[in-house]
Design a protein around this motif. Structure first.
Motif: not given
Ligand code: ADP
Length: 267
Positions: A151-157
């Motif tokens: 899991k690597i959570n990032i804010h992206v479209d």
């Protein structure tokens, strides 16, 4: 350090601004404003025209494609079958060009807003790899995902980053030899994530590396391997990367392989 460049928009004027120190010994600067309004207007007009034309062409091409498919089943001779096949492939090519162009145009329009949500980048990569499984199987190519994390959570479209991954992985498949392996590697560093798409394919000649992100550019390596394309995929990748303040880099050795690295800041 060096020259600072920035584009500035002041009302209807568009400037290219350069700032540079006059010498290393003092704190005097030269600031140059280059009025590029006319150039920008011409560029916009060109894009608008092509966008309008693309919309107009899309429907008739769609009709040709449907009719070709309908009559194809009635082709009784090899000659007819072959010709209908050429017709179908050609309409598909035009379709792909129009679709790529329209999506690039949409991305470039200032109206496009990013729809940022927190997503697990690893899951998105797995989705992209699965989407390409038919293409991979057709060439008997293995796609390996090398990653220490689940899991690597990032804010992206999400939609746009999926398009970016799809383009890079599809290219790796298109420009690889049959029976080879593609590695998708994820590195999680302190402040950034890097996604590497590594292939052992036909490679890109060094002198063309700085051109492949240009619109419609297809490198000379295309003569090595017979694949169709629009030359727009990497412009779309670059645009999506920069919309996310990310970076896209390429390293390649001709006839040995290519690595595209997408760097995204953690937030
Ligand atoms: P295309 O539709 O031609 O694939 P792209 O914009 O995606 O357009 O890529 C531009 C050009 O860059 C391609 O035509 C090809 O010459 C080169 N290229 C892109 N990815 C790779 C790769 N993984 N290996 C070798 N060449 C590549």
């Amino acid at each position: 350090k060096g020259v600072f460049r920035q584009e500035l928009i002041l009302k209807e004027y568009h400037f290219q601004m350069f700032i540079n120190k006059t010498s290393n010994k003092n704190e005097n600067y030269i600031i140059l404003f280059n009025d590029i309004s006319e150039l920008k207007k011409a560029e916009m007009l060109k894009s608008d025209m092509v966008r309008m034309l693309s919309h107009e062409i899309k429907n008739p091409v769609n009709n040709i494609s449907i009719v070709t498919e309908n009559v194809m089943d009635f082709a009784t001779t090899d000659f007819l079958k072959k010709n209908f096949q050429i017709l179908q492939e050609s309409t598909n090519t035009i379709f792909n060009i129009i679709n790529d162009f329209l999506s690039l145009n949409k991305l470039e329009s200032t109206l496009t807003q990013l729809n940022l949500t927190e997503i697990n980048i690893i899951e998105l990569l797995i989705e992209s790899i699965e989407l390409q499984s038919v293409n991979a199987n057709n060439k008997n190519i293995k796609i390996l995902l090398e990653c220490e994390y689940q899991k690597i959570n990032i804010h992206v479209d999400k939609k746009l980053i999926l398009i970016l991954f799809n383009n890079l992985i599809l290219n790796a498949l298109k420009y690889s030899y049959d029976n080879s392996t593609i590695t998708v590697k994820v590195l999680s560093l302190e402040d950034k994530v890097q996604i590497l798409v590594i292939d052992n394919g036909i490679g890109i000649p060094g002198h063309e590396l700085n051109k492949i992100f240009n619109k419609f550019y297809r490198a000379s390596n295309n003569s090595e391997i017979n694949v169709s394309g629009t030359g727009l995929g990497l412009s779309i990748v670059k645009k999506i990367a920069s919309m996310h303040n990310g970076l896209i880099e390429v390293e390649s050795e001709y006839k040995k392989g290519t690595t595209f690295t997408f760097t995204l800041l953690k937030n």
